[in-house]
Every structure is written in C-alpha cells, then in structure tokens.
Design a protein around this motif. Structure first.
Motif, PDB file in Angstrom:
ATOM      1  N   GLU A  60      -8.303 -11.004   4.241  1.00  0.00           N
ATOM      2  CA  GLU A  60      -8.365 -10.043   5.353  1.00  0.00           C
ATOM      3  C   GLU A  60      -8.063  -8.668   4.778  1.00  0.00           C
ATOM      4  N   LYS A  61      -8.681  -7.646   5.375  1.00  0.00           N
ATOM      5  CA  LYS A  61      -8.406  -6.276   4.934  1.00  0.00           C
ATOM      6  C   LYS A  61      -7.638  -5.539   6.014  1.00  0.00           C
ATOM      7  N   PRO A  62      -6.652  -4.715   5.624  1.00  0.00           N
ATOM      8  CA  PRO A  62      -5.954  -3.924   6.633  1.00  0.00           C
ATOM      9  C   PRO A  62      -6.907  -2.917   7.278  1.00  0.00           C
ATOM     10  N   THR A  63      -6.674  -2.616   8.558  1.00  0.00           N
ATOM     11  CA  THR A  63      -7.416  -1.532   9.204  1.00  0.00           C
ATOM     12  C   THR A  63      -6.881  -0.197   8.701  1.00  0.00           C
ATOM     13  N   SER A  64      -5.555  -0.127   8.511  1.00  0.00           N
ATOM     14  CA  SER A  64      -4.962   1.041   7.853  1.00  0.00           C
ATOM     15  C   SER A  64      -3.753   0.590   7.049  1.00  0.00           C
ATOM     16  N   GLY A  65      -3.336   1.440   6.122  1.00  0.00           N
ATOM     17  CA  GLY A  65      -2.245   1.082   5.230  1.00  0.00           C
ATOM     18  C   GLY A  65      -2.765   0.325   4.022  1.00  0.00           C
ATOM     19  N   SER A  66      -1.853  -0.106   3.159  1.00  0.00           N
ATOM     20  CA  SER A  66      -2.337  -0.806   1.971  1.00  0.00           C
ATOM     21  C   SER A  66      -1.443  -1.963   1.567  1.00  0.00           C
ATOM     22  N   VAL A  67      -2.082  -2.947   0.921  1.00  0.00           N
ATOM     23  CA  VAL A  67      -1.380  -4.114   0.377  1.00  0.00           C
ATOM     24  C   VAL A  67      -1.533  -4.044  -1.133  1.00  0.00           C
ATOM     25  N   LEU A  68      -0.411  -4.066  -1.846  1.00  0.00           N
ATOM     26  CA  LEU A  68      -0.455  -3.976  -3.299  1.00  0.00           C
ATOM     27  C   LEU A  68       0.109  -5.228  -3.943  1.00  0.00           C
ATOM     28  N   VAL A  69      -0.601  -5.737  -4.943  1.00  0.00           N
ATOM     29  CA  VAL A  69      -0.082  -6.842  -5.747  1.00  0.00           C
ATOM     30  C   VAL A  69       0.128  -6.297  -7.145  1.00  0.00           C
ATOM     31  N   ASP A  70       1.353  -6.341  -7.623  1.00  0.00           N
ATOM     32  CA  ASP A  70       1.720  -5.735  -8.902  1.00  0.00           C
ATOM     33  C   ASP A  70       1.202  -4.300  -9.002  1.00  0.00           C
ATOM     34  N   GLY A  71       1.330  -3.578  -7.905  1.00  0.00           N
ATOM     35  CA  GLY A  71       0.978  -2.161  -7.895  1.00  0.00           C
ATOM     36  C   GLY A  71      -0.498  -1.868  -7.705  1.00  0.00           C
ATOM     37  N   ILE A  72      -1.317  -2.922  -7.601  1.00  0.00           N
ATOM     38  CA  ILE A  72      -2.760  -2.701  -7.456  1.00  0.00           C
ATOM     39  C   ILE A  72      -3.180  -2.934  -6.009  1.00  0.00           C
ATOM     40  N   GLU A  73      -3.942  -1.978  -5.463  1.00  0.00           N
ATOM     41  CA  GLU A  73      -4.317  -2.064  -4.059  1.00  0.00           C
ATOM     42  C   GLU A  73      -5.455  -3.075  -3.879  1.00  0.00           C
ATOM     43  N   VAL A  74      -5.115  -4.186  -3.210  1.00  0.00           N
ATOM     44  CA  VAL A  74      -6.052  -5.317  -3.126  1.00  0.00           C
ATOM     45  C   VAL A  74      -7.381  -4.936  -2.493  1.00  0.00           C
ATOM     46  N   GLN A  75      -7.318  -4.188  -1.364  1.00  0.00           N
ATOM     47  CA  GLN A  75      -8.555  -3.943  -0.615  1.00  0.00           C
ATOM     48  C   GLN A  75      -9.493  -2.969  -1.310  1.00  0.00           C
ATOM     49  N   LYS A  76      -9.003  -2.323  -2.387  1.00  0.00           N
ATOM     50  CA  LYS A  76      -9.886  -1.388  -3.102  1.00  0.00           C
ATOM     51  C   LYS A  76     -10.536  -2.019  -4.319  1.00  0.00           C
ATOM     52  N   LEU A  77     -10.193  -3.273  -4.611  1.00  0.00           N
ATOM     53  CA  LEU A  77     -10.741  -3.907  -5.819  1.00  0.00           C
ATOM     54  C   LEU A  77     -12.227  -4.209  -5.649  1.00  0.00           C
ATOM     55  N   PRO A  78     -13.037  -3.897  -6.659  1.00  0.00           N
ATOM     56  CA  PRO A  78     -14.423  -4.339  -6.632  1.00  0.00           C
ATOM     57  C   PRO A  78     -14.468  -5.868  -6.713  1.00  0.00           C
ATOM     58  N   LYS A  79     -15.605  -6.447  -6.263  1.00  0.00           N
ATOM     59  CA  LYS A  79     -15.709  -7.904  -6.152  1.00  0.00           C
ATOM     60  C   LYS A  79     -15.221  -8.675  -7.374  1.00  0.00           C
ATOM     61  N   GLY A  80     -15.671  -8.254  -8.541  1.00  0.00           N
ATOM     62  CA  GLY A  80     -15.327  -8.977  -9.769  1.00  0.00           C
ATOM     63  C   GLY A  80     -13.833  -8.994 -10.016  1.00  0.00           C
ATOM     64  N   GLU A  81     -13.207  -7.861  -9.779  1.00  0.00           N
ATOM     65  CA  GLU A  81     -11.762  -7.797 -10.019  1.00  0.00           C
ATOM     66  C   GLU A  81     -10.982  -8.534  -8.938  1.00  0.00           C
ATOM     67  N   LEU A  82     -11.529  -8.570  -7.723  1.00  0.00           N
ATOM     68  CA  LEU A  82     -10.889  -9.331  -6.655  1.00  0.00           C
ATOM     69  C   LEU A  82     -10.890 -10.816  -7.035  1.00  0.00           C
TER      70      LEU A  82
END
Ligand SMILES: Nc1ncnc2c1ncn2[C@@H]1O[C@H](COP(=O)(O)OP(=O)(O)OP(=O)(O)O)[C@@H](O)[C@H]1O
Ligand SMILES: [Mg+2]
Length: 341
Positions: A60-82
């Motif tokens: 799921e992606k946030p409508t606003s705000g951000s979720v970070l795993v080890d400092g990396i913003e999950v919803q901004k990752l390109p498909k391959g990196e996700l």
C-alpha cells in the motif's frame, strides 16, 4: 537500538465505493520500529492495522507522508528496487497463502528461486528451514495434508527463507487453536532471537501480545493512540481504548462512577491495590489484615502475568474498626501502591 522502519506523518485514504467521498484508513501516523525488536500492533477491526503493515513492503502507498525502511523511502522506489527491498522483508498471513499444488519443499524453495538462488544452495537451505520449524519429515507433503499449525510453520519458513531483515505478520495465529497459537508464538520468538529479524506483528489476541511483544502500538480509527513497552502498556495504559483492549487481560480499574455506586451500597472502606510481585509472591495482605483484625472481600480486579511478572489491580472492601483499617493501610503502603476511594 537503531531504527529500522519509520512512519513520518503517514495518512492513507481509500476511495469509497460510491467514489464521492474517501475512507480515511490512517491519519498522521508517526512512529518507528527498532532493529531487532518485536513490535505488535493492536486495535479494533478497521483501525488500519493491515494498511499500516502493508505499507512497510510497499503493498500500500501512503496518500501523504512517507514510510522509510533503513532510511529509504519505500513508495519512491522504482519497481526493480522495490523487488529487491521485498526480498529483505518476509510476510506471513492469517490464511497461510501456500501454493496448494506444490509440496512443502516447493513452497519454501519458490521465493529462493525467484530471488535467483542456485539449485545446489536451495536444497540445503530448505532442509535447514524445515528442521528449524520442526517439519523435517514433511518436505514432500502437500499443504492439504497439513494441520493449520503446520501450514503456518511452512508459511514462516517460506517467509524467512531468503534471510530477510524484517518479518511482517498479519493475524498469523487467528486461525489456530490456543495450543498451536502458543507454539507459533514461540517459533516467531525464535525467528527474532536466533536470526535477529525485526518482527512487526498485527494481532487482536492479547495473549499473543503478552507473550510475543517487546513494544506495543494501539491504533484506533486510523490514529495512533498509544505506544510503549509491553509491560508499561499492559500495567499502566494511558488511553481508555488501550484499557478496554488489555482490560480483559487484567481488569482495569473501576471508574469513579462505578466506585461511587459500590460505596453507596456499603459501610465498608474501599481500596485499590496495584499488583506487583511484593503483594502476590507472599501472603502479605492477609498477614497484615490478621495482625490488625481487619477482614476483607474482593470487589473487582485481576492478576495477570507478563514476561513472568505479575501485574494488574485489585479492589478490596475492608471491614474493621476505623483505627484498625488505618493501621492496616499504613502497613500495606510499605508493600504496594494503594489508593483509598
Ligand atoms: N482496498 C481498500 N479499499 C477501500 N477501503 C479499504 C481498503 N482496504 C482497507 N480499507 C478500509 O480502510 C480501513 C482500515 O482497514 P484495515 O484493513 O487496515 O483495518 P484493520 O485494522 O486491519 O482491520 P481488521 O482487524 O478487521 O483486519 C477500513 O475502514 C477498511 O474498510
Ligand atoms: Mg487487518
């Protein structure tokens, strides 16, 4: 402990069926999960627990705000990196989600194949995992030949096969009986303690929380109402919703109104005692009562055990001469936190 996952002002709105308005599933969530801990999320149905959990691996992606795993913003990752991130995050489900047409071996091996493991490394890894979850003799069984608890063991083996850093668990014991639930909770603890895997678990079973969690967060209607160490949240809940959730585990205190109603009916004097080992491990209450010729009855309360420590609260009605009750209270104050009401 270092931070592994962080939610920064996370909100989530889903379009509603009618498409006219939106459903707010989460609003303004700020929290972080520490590396190596077991973090449990509790809250009423529809509170947003699954939504929050599924944001950690980008389902799921946030409508606003951000979720970070080890400092990396999950919803901004390109498909391959996700995809790469998801190899580091295992997930286990209430309904197991096993492939019924594959053997136990095939179920556990599948994510390793997808992750590009070579066949000669997969076989020993699956054998090791089957051993770890106690299903060494079930490699060639099919899921339909397994009990619920065994299926969940396969689910856990599959989720940790690729040596993830994080394990997400959504109601993984809800379909299991109490004994099997205990075994699966123990298995999750071993996963955490032996491999250092951070676990984020959603559950509505307070027994599971009490035996599993390091920390607990309580969600209600999409908001984070309380967060803290297990012992603190269970023994001194801050929020009424937390009280109502953990209250059945060791009954929370009477409200002022309830106390008033009880007092009206009786000439006794009433106290609440915060239960700690000092008043449970030896019979101090009855000894002090006997020393001052005070009698008592239990009015309300309970004792539960979290991580081997007793906690809870009990209310007593005290009967005796006023001076005797005063002396009783003075002596008992040395052993426990008490409040007369
Ligand atoms: N895909 C979706 N589309 C629309 N609304 C959704 C969707 N997923 C969840 N919701 C809504 O978002 C809110 C939170 O749902 P969520 O599944 O996260 O709650 P939950 O705390 O996991 O509940 P439960 O304990 O019943 O599993 C609910 O009102 C739900 O109806
Ligand atoms: Mg859910």
């Amino acid at each position: 402990m270092t931070e592994r996952i962080r939610f920064d002002s996370v909100s989530k709105e889903y379009p509603s069926r009618q498409r006219r308005e939106t459903v707010s599933a989460l609003s303004g969530i700020d929290l972080s999960m520490r590396s190596g801990e077991i973090f449990t999320l509790i809250g009423p149905s529809g509170a947003g627990k699954s939504t929050l959990l599924r944001m950690i691996n980008g389902l799921e992606k946030p409508t606003s705000g951000s979720v970070l795993v080890d400092g990396i913003e999950v919803q901004k990752l390109p498909k391959g990196e996700l995809r790469t991130l998801r190899h580091r995050i295992g997930m286990v489900f209430q309904q197991f989600n096993l492939w019924n047409s594959r053997t136990v071996y095939g179920n556990i091996a599948a994510p390793l194949k997808i992750a590009g493991w070579k066949e000669d490394r997969i076989a020993p890894r699956v054998a090791e995992l089957l051993d770890f979850v106690g299903l060494g003799d079930k490699a060639f069984a099919h899921p339909k030949q397994l009990s619920g608890g065994q299926k969940q063991r396969v689910g856990i083996a599959r989720a940790i096969a690729g040596r993830p850093d994080i394990l997400l668990a959504d109601e993984v014991t809800s379909a299991l009986d109490p004994q099997t639930t205990k075994e699966v909770v123990q298995l999750l603890k071993s996963v955490n303690r032996e491999f250092g895997i951070t676990i984020v678990a959603v559950t509505h079973e307070m027994d599971v929380v009490a035996h599993l969690a390091d920390r607990v967060a309580i969600l209600s209607k999409g908001e984070l109402v309380e967060i803290g160490e297990l012992e603190r949240v269970f023994s001194r809940p801050d929020h009424p919703i937390t009280g109502s959730l953990v209250g059945s585990y060791a009954r929370t205190a009477l409200t002022a109104e309830e106390q008033g109603a009880i007092r009206m009916e009786s000439d006794a004097r009433f106290i609440s005692i915060r239960v700690e080992s000092a008043v449970v491990d030896s019979p101090v209450i009855s000894r002090i009562a006997r020393a001052h010729s005070v009698d008592f009855t239990f009015v309300q309360g309970g004792v539960a055990h979290v991580k081997g420590q007793p906690y809870g609260q009990i209310s007593l009605a005290l009967y005796g001469e006023d001076a005797a009750v005063d002396a009783f209270l003075e002596d008992l104050t040395g052993y426990a936190e008490i409040a007369e009401w």
